[in-house]
Motif scaffolding. Structure first.
Motif, PDB file in Angstrom:
ATOM      1  N   MET A   1       0.831  -1.132   0.029  1.00  0.00           N
ATOM      2  CA  MET A   1      -0.023  -0.106  -0.198  1.00  0.00           C
ATOM      3  C   MET A   1       0.786   1.123   0.049  1.00  0.00           C
ATOM      4  N   ALA A   2       0.091   2.520  -0.406  1.00  0.00           N
ATOM      5  CA  ALA A   2       1.021   3.590  -0.266  1.00  0.00           C
ATOM      6  C   ALA A   2       1.252   4.243   1.027  1.00  0.00           C
ATOM      7  N   LEU A   3       0.677   3.511   2.274  1.00  0.00           N
ATOM      8  CA  LEU A   3       0.980   4.008   3.458  1.00  0.00           C
ATOM      9  C   LEU A   3       2.109   2.820   4.310  1.00  0.00           C
ATOM     10  N   SER A   4       2.440   1.890   3.671  1.00  0.00           N
ATOM     11  CA  SER A   4       3.178   0.893   4.210  1.00  0.00           C
ATOM     12  C   SER A   4       4.682   1.251   4.240  1.00  0.00           C
ATOM     13  N   ARG A   5       5.296   2.255   3.714  1.00  0.00           N
ATOM     14  CA  ARG A   5       6.722   2.414   3.667  1.00  0.00           C
ATOM     15  C   ARG A   5       7.131   2.827   5.071  1.00  0.00           C
ATOM     16  N   LYS A   6       8.275   2.590   5.434  1.00  0.00           N
ATOM     17  CA  LYS A   6       8.912   2.786   6.706  1.00  0.00           C
ATOM     18  C   LYS A   6       9.971   3.904   6.784  1.00  0.00           C
ATOM     19  N   ILE A   7      10.121   4.040   8.034  1.00  0.00           N
ATOM     20  CA  ILE A   7      11.313   5.305   8.432  1.00  0.00           C
ATOM     21  C   ILE A   7      12.588   4.572   8.783  1.00  0.00           C
ATOM     22  N   ALA A   8      13.711   4.601   8.138  1.00  0.00           N
ATOM     23  CA  ALA A   8      14.853   4.016   8.309  1.00  0.00           C
ATOM     24  C   ALA A   8      15.704   5.195   9.373  1.00  0.00           C
ATOM     25  N   PHE A   9      16.275   4.727  10.422  1.00  0.00           N
ATOM     26  CA  PHE A   9      17.070   5.375  11.525  1.00  0.00           C
ATOM     27  C   PHE A   9      18.590   4.654  11.089  1.00  0.00           C
ATOM     28  N   ILE A  10      19.402   5.684  10.590  1.00  0.00           N
ATOM     29  CA  ILE A  10      20.653   5.204  10.214  1.00  0.00           C
ATOM     30  C   ILE A  10      21.790   6.015  11.159  1.00  0.00           C
ATOM     31  N   ASP A  11      22.769   5.340  11.511  1.00  0.00           N
ATOM     32  CA  ASP A  11      23.811   5.914  12.335  1.00  0.00           C
ATOM     33  C   ASP A  11      24.988   5.661  11.683  1.00  0.00           C
ATOM     34  N   LEU A  12      25.593   6.732  11.057  1.00  0.00           N
ATOM     35  CA  LEU A  12      26.969   6.614  10.299  1.00  0.00           C
ATOM     36  C   LEU A  12      28.168   6.164  11.043  1.00  0.00           C
ATOM     37  N   TRP A 103       9.884   3.090  -3.772  1.00  0.00           N
ATOM     38  CA  TRP A 103       9.896   1.834  -4.198  1.00  0.00           C
ATOM     39  C   TRP A 103      10.867   1.051  -3.535  1.00  0.00           C
ATOM     40  N   ALA A 104      11.760   1.676  -2.960  1.00  0.00           N
ATOM     41  CA  ALA A 104      12.983   0.736  -2.222  1.00  0.00           C
ATOM     42  C   ALA A 104      12.204   0.409  -0.601  1.00  0.00           C
ATOM     43  N   GLY A 105      11.074   0.949  -0.460  1.00  0.00           N
ATOM     44  CA  GLY A 105      10.514   0.565   0.758  1.00  0.00           C
ATOM     45  C   GLY A 105      10.428   1.556   1.900  1.00  0.00           C
ATOM     46  N   ASN A 125      15.487  -2.035  -1.963  1.00  0.00           N
ATOM     47  CA  ASN A 125      14.270  -3.003  -1.411  1.00  0.00           C
ATOM     48  C   ASN A 125      14.412  -3.482   0.044  1.00  0.00           C
ATOM     49  N   GLY A 126      14.348  -2.249   0.887  1.00  0.00           N
ATOM     50  CA  GLY A 126      14.162  -2.579   2.379  1.00  0.00           C
ATOM     51  C   GLY A 126      15.628  -2.752   3.041  1.00  0.00           C
ATOM     52  N   GLN A 127      16.594  -2.762   2.433  1.00  0.00           N
ATOM     53  CA  GLN A 127      18.116  -2.938   3.007  1.00  0.00           C
ATOM     54  C   GLN A 127      18.982  -1.914   2.833  1.00  0.00           C
ATOM     55  N   ILE A 128      19.760  -1.468   3.654  1.00  0.00           N
ATOM     56  CA  ILE A 128      20.792  -0.601   3.554  1.00  0.00           C
ATOM     57  C   ILE A 128      21.966  -0.918   3.656  1.00  0.00           C
ATOM     58  N   GLU A 129      23.034  -0.573   2.989  1.00  0.00           N
ATOM     59  CA  GLU A 129      24.559  -0.797   3.016  1.00  0.00           C
ATOM     60  C   GLU A 129      25.275   0.313   2.950  1.00  0.00           C
ATOM     61  N   PHE A 130      26.472   0.197   3.759  1.00  0.00           N
ATOM     62  CA  PHE A 130      27.376   1.483   3.836  1.00  0.00           C
ATOM     63  C   PHE A 130      28.575   1.057   3.144  1.00  0.00           C
ATOM     64  N   THR A 205      12.239  -1.915  -6.571  1.00  0.00           N
ATOM     65  CA  THR A 205      11.519  -2.603  -7.490  1.00  0.00           C
ATOM     66  C   THR A 205      10.248  -2.916  -6.861  1.00  0.00           C
ATOM     67  N   GLY A 206      10.086  -2.588  -5.609  1.00  0.00           N
ATOM     68  CA  GLY A 206       8.879  -2.758  -5.058  1.00  0.00           C
ATOM     69  C   GLY A 206       7.420  -1.847  -5.593  1.00  0.00           C
ATOM     70  N   ASP A 207       6.271  -2.425  -5.568  1.00  0.00           N
ATOM     71  CA  ASP A 207       5.192  -1.673  -6.068  1.00  0.00           C
ATOM     72  C   ASP A 207       4.657  -0.943  -5.088  1.00  0.00           C
ATOM     73  N   ILE A 208       3.667   0.043  -5.557  1.00  0.00           N
ATOM     74  CA  ILE A 208       2.946   0.697  -4.682  1.00  0.00           C
ATOM     75  C   ILE A 208       1.586   0.423  -4.989  1.00  0.00           C
TER      76      ILE A 208
END
Length: 640
Positions: A1-12, A103-105, A125-130, A205-208
């Motif tokens: 859904m258009a409301l299902s995206r998340k907040i990512a908290f990233i600590d560098l 689209w990446a979540g 797609n929901g994952q984060i790399e440094f 590549t995720g859909d909304i």
């Protein structure tokens, strides 16, 4: 859904991240985009935090309608405490980055800390790399994007990055994506630089899932046909924002030679029609029918072959009217340079124009500029200063600090000639004949600003019944309104109305060129309400959308109040009141703001907001908007 995206908290610092869903009550109160961003900033940025402190969160978001079937819903918002103003930092850009983020979540990224080595983030797609970014240092945003795509072996990756200005902590460095799109204002690129964050790359590549695809498509088709058929829509498709220059200059509403005149004579050479010699077509952001930016090429003796996109109206001022230049190629090259180095074109041009006036007044000398002649119309000096600012060389190192810090370093009364509010320079416009526009820049939450509230349709002398129809919805208003843009009557309400419309627009992720900004014929709260319903399933009435926007705008004001802002900061330079306009049509010639009337208008503005006479939201207002507990909990400590 258009409301299902998340907040990512990233600590560098720790090179770790976590993700959380957006709580229903936060979505209900702040909707998305800029609205949720100010909630996240308010809760996560310590009071009085230095903007270059690792605890200053950099927040990147997409609007709740971004990447849906709503036209021009491609906006991306960036927020942090500003290194330019030490207040609210906020910027907005189009292109394709925002949609790719969704689209990446993710709807929001909250980035804190400081990387040990230069880093870029790769979000897929929901994952984060440094990832290591040392090899990207010194590259332009365009070249950075190209290298990252090659490294990731994916030409569809969208990249937001900084140039050397951000690396060098120029306080008005911007963030950029693609060839043209810039989050220009308040120095968000410098915040990235302070975190040793060169870029953010996203691939999704995720859909909304759209709530009602058939109605969403039908309604969007209706809106796009309407928008494209308006006179504003047609002229934007042909010239982009450059068309504004000919109108404002011929009237006498532009800032020339810093602030010494309001009309640039014999400047046909920088009007929009000149782009035809260089342009080979136009482009647009994802899902937009306007395609308002030109693609152009030219060869320059010093900079060689140039391919770039634009320029905007702001570049016509930055490298034309403000500095007394009349050469269209100077505008095209200047536009290319600020995009290459990652600089805010508006702030860059204003700082250069200010330096030129200081040189004229003898406050700056050849000794200060290492022999560079800062004379009006000196195209070479203008372009040289762009480079010096980005590289922090010579006098450019001083100008790179922004208006107030630079004035302190130069001394000798240099601050008198600044055209700024809250530490941010003004657009190359002259608001002395237009009280509504003057009030808008004086009170805007991020400093002198034409995108927080710009009642530009006030310039059209619309009949009072038409104004009444516009400004009485979705909230009833029976106060005064005037068709005369020189009048002070009813202008405070117009400013407040546009503040809430632009906040609603930034929360949804729709472009402001689709709403009632430069044309009275475009979309407003009622249309945004339907777009939300058909695309997301949220049943939010126009009146409720107004209240959500009002709540978020009040929280931005509370952020400022927490940093010490009061009525004394909602002001314009003395030149607006003491130096009448020398040029222009009879309707604007000899205009200056009236101090007493301006103060009365400011009182009315505060009253409409429910703020006290010092510009602080009252307890009654906080209670009505459900902000009192958030304000009381605000202790200046970090942590969500």
């Amino acid at each position: 859904m258009a409301l299902s995206r998340k907040i990512a908290f990233i600590d560098l610092t720790e090179r770790r991240w976590s993700a959380e869903p957006i709580a229903d009550d936060i979505r209900e109160k702040f909707l998305g985009g800029r609205g949720i961003d100010i909630f996240l900033l308010f809760c996560n940025c310590p009071a009085k935090c230095d903007p270059f402190d690792p605890h200053n969160p950099l927040i990147v978001s997409a609007g709740i309608l971004t990447a849906t079937l709503a036209s021009a819903s491609a906006r991306c918002h960036i927020m942090a405490k500003s290194p330019l103003t030490n207040l609210l930092g906020s910027s907005n850009m189009g292109g394709f980055f925002g949609p790719e983020l969704r689209w990446a979540g993710f709807d929001h990224l909250v980035i804190t800390g400081r990387a040990e080595n230069w880093t870029y983030l790769f979000i897929k797609n929901g994952q984060i790399e440094f990832r290591n970014a040392e090899h990207l240092l010194g590259l332009s945003p365009q070249e950075t994007q190209k290298r990252i795509r090659e490294e990731l072996r994916d030409p569809e990756v969208q990249v937001m990055s900084i140039g050397i200005a951000g690396e060098n902590l120029v306080r008005f460095a911007n963030v950029r994506t693609g060839f043209k799109n810039s989050g220009g204002r308040t120095g968000m690129g410098a915040v990235m630089g302070s975190k040793r964050l060169k870029a953010i790359a996203v691939r999704g590549t995720g859909d909304i899932k759209i709530a009602d695809p058939e109605k969403a498509l039908q309604y969007n088709l209706q809106l796009t046909r309407w928008i494209a058929s308006t006179k504003f829509g047609r002229i934007m498709q042909q010239w982009g924002t450059m068309f504004i220059y000919g109108v404002t200059n011929s009237t006498g509403l532009v800032r020339v030679r810093n602030f010494q005149s309001n009309q640039h004579p014999d400047s046909e050479g920088i009007e929009c029609e000149n782009i035809e010699r260089y342009s080979f077509g136009t482009e647009g952001c994802l899902g937009c029918v306007l395609h308002c930016r030109h693609r152009y090429t030219l060869r320059h003796p010093k900079y060689g072959f140039i391919y770039a996109q634009g320029p905007e109206y702001t570049s016509q001022g930055a490298f034309g009217a403000e500095v007394g230049c009349r050469n269209f190629e100077t505008i095209l090259v200047g536009n290319h340079l600020v995009n290459t180095y990652g600089l805010d074109t508006l702030e860059t041009g204003s700082m250069i124009a200010w330096a030129f006036e200081l040189f004229e007044k003898g406050i700056l000398t050849k000794e200060d500029t290492e022999g560079l002649e800062l004379r009006w119309g000196n195209d070479e000096a203008v372009l040289t200063l762009v480079e010096q600012i980005a590289r922090r060389q010579g006098i450019g190192d001083v100008l790179a600090e922004g208006p107030r810090r630079a004035a302190q370093k130069i001394g000798k009364g240099a601050e008198k000639f600044l055209i700024e509010v809250k530490g941010m320079s003004n657009l190359h416009s002259d608001e002395r004949p237009t009280p509504s526009l003057a009030l808008g820049i004086a009170t805007a939450t991020r400093g002198s600003d034409h995108l927080r509230s710009r009642p530009a349709i006030d310039l059209y002398h619309l009949p009072e019944p038409v104004l009444r129809e516009i400004y009485s919805h979705p909230i009833p208003y029976d106060g005064p309104l005037s068709s005369d843009y020189r009048s002070y009557e009813g202008k405070a309400w117009q400013v407040v109305w546009h503040e809430h419309l632009y906040m609603a627009t930034d929360m949804t992720g729709v472009c402001k060129f689709h709403v009632r900004f430069l044309s009275p014929n475009l979309i407003t709260f009622e249309h945004l309400s339907k777009l939300l319903k058909y695309n997301t399933g949220l049943e939010i009435s126009p009146e409720e959308l107004w209240t959500i926007a009002e709540r978020a705008y009040n929280l931005e004001r509370l952020f400022l109040v927490r940093e010490g802002v009061t009525r004394k900061d909602d002001r314009l330079s003395d030149r607006y009141f003491d130096e009448p306009t020398p040029e222009g049509l009879p309707i604007v010639r000899g205009a200056a703001l009236d101090r007493q009337k301006f103060e009365k208008m400011l009182d009315e503005y505060y009253q409409h907001h429910g703020w006290d006479r010092n510009g602080i939201p009252t307890e009654k207002t906080l209670k009505r908007l459900g902000l009192q507990s958030l304000w009381r909990r605000s202790s200046g400590k970090n942590g969500r």
